[in-house]
Design an enzyme around this catalytic site. Structure first.
Site, PDB file in Angstrom:
ATOM      1  N   GLU A  36     -18.694 -40.783   1.195  1.00 27.67           N
ATOM      2  CA  GLU A  36     -17.260 -40.710   1.376  1.00 27.67           C
ATOM      3  C   GLU A  36     -16.703 -39.524   0.592  1.00 27.67           C
ATOM      4  OE1 GLU A  36     -15.423 -42.028   3.398  1.00 27.67           O
ATOM      5  OE2 GLU A  36     -13.402 -41.676   2.627  1.00 27.67           O
ATOM      6  N   TYR A  37     -17.235 -39.341  -0.618  1.00 27.87           N
ATOM      7  CA  TYR A  37     -16.837 -38.190  -1.432  1.00 27.87           C
ATOM      8  C   TYR A  37     -17.151 -36.895  -0.680  1.00 27.87           C
ATOM      9  CZ  TYR A  37     -16.769 -34.925  -5.371  1.00 27.87           C
ATOM     10  OH  TYR A  37     -16.504 -33.870  -6.187  1.00 27.87           O
ATOM     11  N   ASP A  38     -18.346 -36.832  -0.120  1.00 33.09           N
ATOM     12  CA  ASP A  38     -18.754 -35.629   0.615  1.00 33.09           C
ATOM     13  C   ASP A  38     -17.835 -35.373   1.808  1.00 33.09           C
ATOM     14  OD1 ASP A  38     -20.798 -35.331  -1.146  1.00 33.09           O
ATOM     15  OD2 ASP A  38     -22.317 -36.250   0.152  1.00 33.09           O
ATOM     16  N   SER A  83     -17.567 -22.779 -37.569  1.00 38.36           N
ATOM     17  CA  SER A  83     -18.721 -23.670 -37.648  1.00 38.36           C
ATOM     18  C   SER A  83     -18.383 -24.768 -38.653  1.00 38.36           C
ATOM     19  CB  SER A  83     -19.965 -22.902 -38.053  1.00 38.36           C
ATOM     20  OG  SER A  83     -19.681 -22.170 -39.212  1.00 38.36           O
ATOM     21  N   LEU A  84     -19.293 -25.695 -38.803  1.00 37.97           N
ATOM     22  CA  LEU A  84     -19.068 -26.808 -39.723  1.00 37.97           C
ATOM     23  C   LEU A  84     -20.054 -26.709 -40.871  1.00 37.97           C
ATOM     24  CD1 LEU A  84     -18.801 -29.781 -37.198  1.00 37.97           C
ATOM     25  CD2 LEU A  84     -16.943 -28.865 -38.596  1.00 37.97           C
ATOM     26  N   GLU A 114     -17.437 -38.777 -34.983  1.00 38.73           N
ATOM     27  CA  GLU A 114     -17.880 -38.482 -33.612  1.00 38.73           C
ATOM     28  C   GLU A 114     -19.351 -38.092 -33.629  1.00 38.73           C
ATOM     29  OE1 GLU A 114     -15.445 -35.135 -32.722  1.00 38.73           O
ATOM     30  OE2 GLU A 114     -13.608 -36.319 -32.563  1.00 38.73           O
ATOM     31  N   LYS A 116     -22.359 -35.559 -33.072  1.00 40.81           N
ATOM     32  CA  LYS A 116     -22.441 -34.096 -33.039  1.00 40.81           C
ATOM     33  C   LYS A 116     -23.294 -33.735 -31.830  1.00 40.81           C
ATOM     34  CE  LYS A 116     -23.168 -30.011 -35.825  1.00 40.81           C
ATOM     35  NZ  LYS A 116     -23.858 -29.211 -34.805  1.00 40.81           N
ATOM     36  N   ASP A 118     -25.451 -31.911 -29.167  1.00 41.47           N
ATOM     37  CA  ASP A 118     -26.417 -30.815 -29.296  1.00 41.47           C
ATOM     38  C   ASP A 118     -26.400 -29.979 -28.022  1.00 41.47           C
ATOM     39  OD1 ASP A 118     -28.305 -29.202 -30.358  1.00 41.47           O
ATOM     40  OD2 ASP A 118     -29.953 -30.621 -30.205  1.00 41.47           O
ATOM     41  N   ARG A 137     -18.760 -19.500 -27.559  1.00 40.71           N
ATOM     42  CA  ARG A 137     -18.338 -19.312 -28.931  1.00 40.71           C
ATOM     43  C   ARG A 137     -18.599 -17.880 -29.402  1.00 40.71           C
ATOM     44  NH1 ARG A 137     -21.052 -20.205 -33.864  1.00 40.71           N
ATOM     45  NH2 ARG A 137     -19.624 -20.814 -35.538  1.00 40.71           N
ATOM     46  N   TYR A 226     -13.855 -32.167 -28.026  1.00 37.75           N
ATOM     47  CA  TYR A 226     -13.782 -32.731 -29.377  1.00 37.75           C
ATOM     48  C   TYR A 226     -12.674 -32.133 -30.248  1.00 37.75           C
ATOM     49  CZ  TYR A 226     -16.923 -28.757 -30.344  1.00 37.75           C
ATOM     50  OH  TYR A 226     -17.489 -27.525 -30.434  1.00 37.75           O
ATOM     51  N   LYS A 320     -26.116 -34.098 -40.609  1.00 33.87           N
ATOM     52  CA  LYS A 320     -27.197 -33.852 -39.655  1.00 33.87           C
ATOM     53  C   LYS A 320     -28.301 -34.909 -39.765  1.00 33.87           C
ATOM     54  CE  LYS A 320     -27.607 -30.154 -37.701  1.00 33.87           C
ATOM     55  NZ  LYS A 320     -27.539 -28.736 -38.042  1.00 33.87           N
ATOM     56  N   CYS A 422     -69.091 -36.353 -24.527  1.00 34.46           N
ATOM     57  CA  CYS A 422     -68.294 -36.977 -25.580  1.00 34.46           C
ATOM     58  C   CYS A 422     -68.700 -36.399 -26.939  1.00 34.46           C
ATOM     59  CB  CYS A 422     -68.513 -38.485 -25.556  1.00 34.46           C
ATOM     60  SG  CYS A 422     -67.782 -39.333 -26.964  1.00 34.46           S
ATOM     61  N   CYS A 425     -70.492 -39.465 -29.000  1.00 31.67           N
ATOM     62  CA  CYS A 425     -71.766 -40.093 -28.643  1.00 31.67           C
ATOM     63  C   CYS A 425     -72.598 -39.255 -27.685  1.00 31.67           C
ATOM     64  CB  CYS A 425     -71.527 -41.479 -28.041  1.00 31.67           C
ATOM     65  SG  CYS A 425     -70.848 -41.433 -26.383  1.00 31.67           S
ATOM     66  N   CYS A 440     -64.945 -40.967 -21.757  1.00 33.92           N
ATOM     67  CA  CYS A 440     -66.336 -40.997 -22.186  1.00 33.92           C
ATOM     68  C   CYS A 440     -66.982 -42.166 -21.475  1.00 33.92           C
ATOM     69  CB  CYS A 440     -66.398 -41.193 -23.703  1.00 33.92           C
ATOM     70  SG  CYS A 440     -67.974 -41.860 -24.270  1.00 33.92           S
ATOM     71  N   CYS A 446     -70.753 -45.947 -27.442  1.00 31.18           N
ATOM     72  CA  CYS A 446     -70.069 -44.852 -28.141  1.00 31.18           C
ATOM     73  C   CYS A 446     -69.404 -45.394 -29.401  1.00 31.18           C
ATOM     74  CB  CYS A 446     -69.027 -44.218 -27.229  1.00 31.18           C
ATOM     75  SG  CYS A 446     -68.004 -42.991 -28.055  1.00 31.18           S
TER      76      CYS A 446
HETATM   77  S1  IVH Z   1     -15.543 -29.892 -34.451  1.00 29.07           S
HETATM   78  C1  IVH Z   1     -12.991 -27.190 -36.637  1.00 29.07           C
HETATM   79  N1  IVH Z   1     -16.825 -31.865 -33.328  1.00 29.07           N
HETATM   80  O1  IVH Z   1     -20.936 -28.155 -34.037  1.00 29.07           O
HETATM   81  C2  IVH Z   1     -14.195 -27.936 -36.302  1.00 29.07           C
HETATM   82  N2  IVH Z   1     -17.915 -29.760 -33.482  1.00 29.07           N
HETATM   83  O2  IVH Z   1     -21.066 -26.317 -36.582  1.00 29.07           O
HETATM   84  C3  IVH Z   1     -14.861 -27.417 -35.109  1.00 29.07           C
HETATM   85  N3  IVH Z   1     -20.143 -29.729 -32.464  1.00 29.07           N
HETATM   86  O3  IVH Z   1     -20.938 -25.260 -32.566  1.00 29.07           O
HETATM   87  C4  IVH Z   1     -15.987 -28.206 -34.664  1.00 29.07           C
HETATM   88  N4  IVH Z   1     -20.139 -31.816 -31.800  1.00 29.07           N
HETATM   89  O4  IVH Z   1     -19.904 -26.935 -31.016  1.00 29.07           O
HETATM   90  C5  IVH Z   1     -16.882 -30.579 -33.692  1.00 29.07           C
HETATM   91  N5  IVH Z   1     -17.830 -33.703 -32.310  1.00 29.07           N
HETATM   92  C6  IVH Z   1     -17.862 -32.407 -32.679  1.00 29.07           C
HETATM   93  C7  IVH Z   1     -18.976 -31.600 -32.422  1.00 29.07           C
HETATM   94  C8  IVH Z   1     -18.974 -30.278 -32.840  1.00 29.07           C
HETATM   95  C9  IVH Z   1     -20.826 -30.688 -31.832  1.00 29.07           C
HETATM   96  C10 IVH Z   1     -20.657 -28.366 -32.692  1.00 29.07           C
HETATM   97  C11 IVH Z   1     -19.728 -27.284 -32.343  1.00 29.07           C
HETATM   98  C12 IVH Z   1     -20.094 -26.130 -33.237  1.00 29.07           C
HETATM   99  C13 IVH Z   1     -20.861 -26.786 -34.305  1.00 29.07           C
HETATM  100  C14 IVH Z   1     -20.164 -26.585 -35.610  1.00 29.07           C
END
Ligand code: IVH
Length: 683
Positions: A36-38, A83-84, A114, A116, A118, A137, A226, A320, A422, A425, A440, A446
């Site tokens: 249906e979506y299609d 970055s964090l 939250e 993190k 990957d 980024r 996020y 982490k 083997c 043995c 084996c 063995c």
């Molecule tokens: S907040 C001001 N929330 O972690 C804060 N970052 O080292 C900005 N990442 O490359 C980041 N999950 O993409 C935030 N729930 C989350 C995240 C998150 C993954 C990543 C982010 C950035 C790295 C920061």
């Protein structure tokens, strides 16, 4: 249709399609069947093709990918993508909390927690509710313009839900690929001889940085939001106000952005610790990879007061998980011989800390895997240890492969070859054409198989002989003290006393444990025998079904197949095991030594009058449907097969039987009509 009607229809189609997208990607709850979506999608495509002047950038049809780019444009992030800072322990998380409390001068802080993700960080810009630009980024200040590619990501709204939109909104979040989608994608790549990716993160990165958006459109990318980087000028008054990060996220959810379901607000350092533990435990149950959790001061005013240091906010930190992947060097490739003779290539590695432990060995699964990954001695490899799963070699870093000379040429080490005999043995190694595993052929001749068989026999879920570990089994076998599990029950102090590290005390402890193991259950005993393809669950099924060992030993292959969950493969394994006189001899010796179990429940086999009988159904029965007939036959232990053969016991025929009827006649198989079937079922 009048022009205005067409415009209305197109708008409706777009809204409807995006609504279903949201249901699918945000709530994992498809609202309509795919077909249906299609259909909606194709209608929109047709309307737009007929009225190109009505095509807009935010139309879902634009998600299929436009013309390829020569290179990505550059985008400067007015609000840098930071970055964090990382915390690797509870102490470091505690230090973060202390610093925040000191700077804010307060007792306890609420934190928005939250996962993190990957994946890859991206920034999405919306003007008056319409997606206008998306960027990677990059170095945090300048990223690449990947708008065309992001348009193909169906979980990114092209137009915000609702109608109360700010003039400018910049949303930050992560692009990633679900693990299951990644596996399916790699399987597809492998099948079509294309490049496979090492992990979902790399696959997401590779997909996002495609110059041809049509390629990106084929990749199962997802997005999760996020953070909000910019929010300016609401068209509505009073404009909504937000005092907490959590509220801001909920608002994003309302606009159609997918959010992590695992968001939570906790208080204080105990809350931080609790959230980490919870997510560490749930990590592998999530559909996507995460590499830790993120803690953010929930109060937005406090976030502002805490501000930033150099390139990271002071109000947030990433805690982490121990990394699950690491690089190390293959020092040797050896093969291990398992309990059933399975030959497993194993990489001996330079010690590396991964997944929270030091790893020195990683499985290479089987010959085909080693070839496919082309793992060689001297290679630098990615090792993965996820949760309790045994460490494995994910991939070779080819750029680091040692070569015969400095400028390439031939690899220093040859490709892996499975030994023909083997290594323990000397018996021949064989691999049936349709199997991945080589074995084996030495059987219990063995020593490696003998050791593994003994270890399995003594293991906790089998006979549970405490203290009978690897070192001891090794000595018992290497010194020819025992050959089979039955030998364990003939051991005495003198035989054990002169072994390494065997004080009289521990010798008598072992003997006591062996003695205790004699009182067991039939299920454990069957499992302990180490029959190929008979795991714990199957052993339980067999014990319950046959009730006594004698009946099991006498069962034919066909009778074995009548047991629940026992198919032809398992039945053949058992029959094969029992056809070896020395196996039966060991069983007899074990029983003679006093291994015993309580007489269990009466065997379920006896309550199964149709056990061993195979039925085939054909034609239309007057009152029973196919499924009803099948259920009733199976409820009494019979089997229903799809085609007639010599093994068929009855053909049940209704109106208009087909060729099955003729075949049954030919083979002289009794044919029943519905009434006769019912009589049989009721007798
Ligand atoms: S907040 C001001 N929330 O972690 C804060 N970052 O080292 C900005 N990442 O490359 C980041 N999950 O993409 C935030 N729930 C989350 C995240 C998150 C993954 C990543 C982010 C950035 C790295 C920061």
């Amino acid at each position: 249709m009048a022009a205005s009607e067409i415009g209305g229809r197109i708008a409706w189609l777009r809204e409807e399609i995006e609504r279903h997208n949201r249901a699918y990607y945000m709530r994992d709850a498809p609202t309509i069947p795919d077909a249906e979506y299609d259909r909606l999608f194709r209608e929109l495509q047709a309307q737009e093709a007929a009225h190109p002047e009505l095509v807009t950038a935010d139309s879902p049809t634009r998600r299929v990918g436009g013309a390829p780019l020569a290179e990505f444009g550059e985008v400067s992030h007015e609000i840098p993508m930071l970055s964090l800072a990382n915390a690797f322990s509870l102490e470091e998380a505690g230090a973060f909390d202390r610093r925040c409390r000191e700077l804010l001068g307060c007792e306890a802080i609420d934190y928005a927690c939250e996962p993190k993700f990957d994946g890859l960080a991206i920034s999405l810009r919306y003007e008056n509710g319409i997606f206008v630009r998306g960027a990677t980024r990059g170095d945090g200040f300048r990223g690449e313009d990947v708008t065309q590619n992001l348009r193909t990501v169906r979980s990114i709204p092209l137009r915000l839900a609702g109608s109360e939109w700010p003039r400018l909104l910049e949303v930050r979040g992560e692009v990633l690929i679900f693990r299951a989608d990644f596996e399916a994608f790699n399987t597809h790549q492998r099948a079509s001889g294309e490049k496979e990716f090492v992990n979902p993160r790399n696959a997401a990165a590779g997909s996002l940085r495609q110059l041809d958006p049509k390629v990106t459109a084929q990749r199962p990318l997802r997005f999760f939001a996020y953070a909000v980087a910019r929010l300016e000028e609401f068209g509505v008054s009073p404009a909504p106000t937000f005092s907490r990060h959590g509220e801001l996220m909920d608002w994003l959810g309302g606009l159609g952005f997918p959010l992590a379901a695992e968001r939570e607000v906790v208080r204080g350092v105990a809350g931080l610790a609790g959230y980490y533990e919870k997510m560490a435990a749930r990590r592998h149950a999530l559909p996507y990879d995460i590499d830790g959790v993120v803690y953010k001061v929930d109060c937005l005013a406090d976030q502002e007061r805490l501000g930033h240091v150099s390139r990271a906010p002071r109000f947030a930190i990433a805690r982490k998980f121990p990394a699950e992947e690491a690089l190390t060097v293959v020092e040797a490739i050896e093969v291990q011989v398992g309990r059933t003779g399975a030959i497993t290539p194993v990489a001996r590695l330079a010690p590396v800390f991964v997944g929270g432990v030091t790893v020195t060995n990683a499985t290479l699964h089987n010959e085909a895997e080693v070839r496919r990954k082309d793992v060689r001695v001297g290679d630098t490899v990615i090792v993965r240890r996820a949760g309790d799963v045994i460490p494995e070699v994910v991939a070779v870093v080819m750029e680091r492969r040692p070569m015969k000379d400095l400028f390439g040429g031939e690899p220093l080490h040859p490709g892996f070859e499975l030994p023909k005999t083997c290594p323990v043995c000397g018996s021949a190694v064989e691999r049936p054409a349709d199997e991945a595993i080589a074995r084996c052929t030495g059987g219990l001749f063995c020593p490696a198989q003998r050791k593994q068989a003994l270890l399995h026999f003594a293991s906790r879920r089998a006979m549970d002989i405490e203290g009978l570990g690897e070192k001891l089994v090794e000595q018992l076998v290497d010194n020819a003290i025992i050959k089979t599990p039955a030998g364990l029950y003939r051991l005495g102090i003198p035989a054990l006393a002169h072994l390494d590290r065997m004080a009289e005390k521990s010798a008598s402890n072992i003997l006591a444990a062996i003695e205790r193991s004699k009182a067991t259950t039939l299920a454990r005993f069957i499992y302990a025998l180490g029959i190929r393809n008979v795991g714990e669950a199957t052993a339980k099924d067999l014990a319950r079904y046959f009730g006594t060992l004698e009946v099991l030993l006498r069962a034919s292959e066909t009778e074995l197949q009548q047991a629940p969950e026992v198919g032809p493969v398992v039945a053949a394994s058992i029959a094969h095991f029992l056809a070896e006189p020395h196996n039966v001899e060991v069983i007899e010796q074990l029983c003679a030594a006093g291994v015993r179990w309580p007489a269990g429940e009466p065997a379920t086999r006896l309550a199964i009058p149709l056990a061993g009988k195979t039925f085939v159904l054909t034609g239309t029965l007057p009152t029973l449907t196919r499924d009803e007939a099948k259920d009733r036959i199976e409820a009494l232990g019979g089997k229903v097969a799809g085609s007639v053969s010599k093994k068929t016991d009855y053909l049940v025929a209704g109106a208009d039987p087909g060729s099955k009827f003729d075949k049954a006649r030919e083979l002289g198989i009794p044919v029943l009509d519905e009434i006769q079937l019912k009589e049989l079922l009721e007798s």
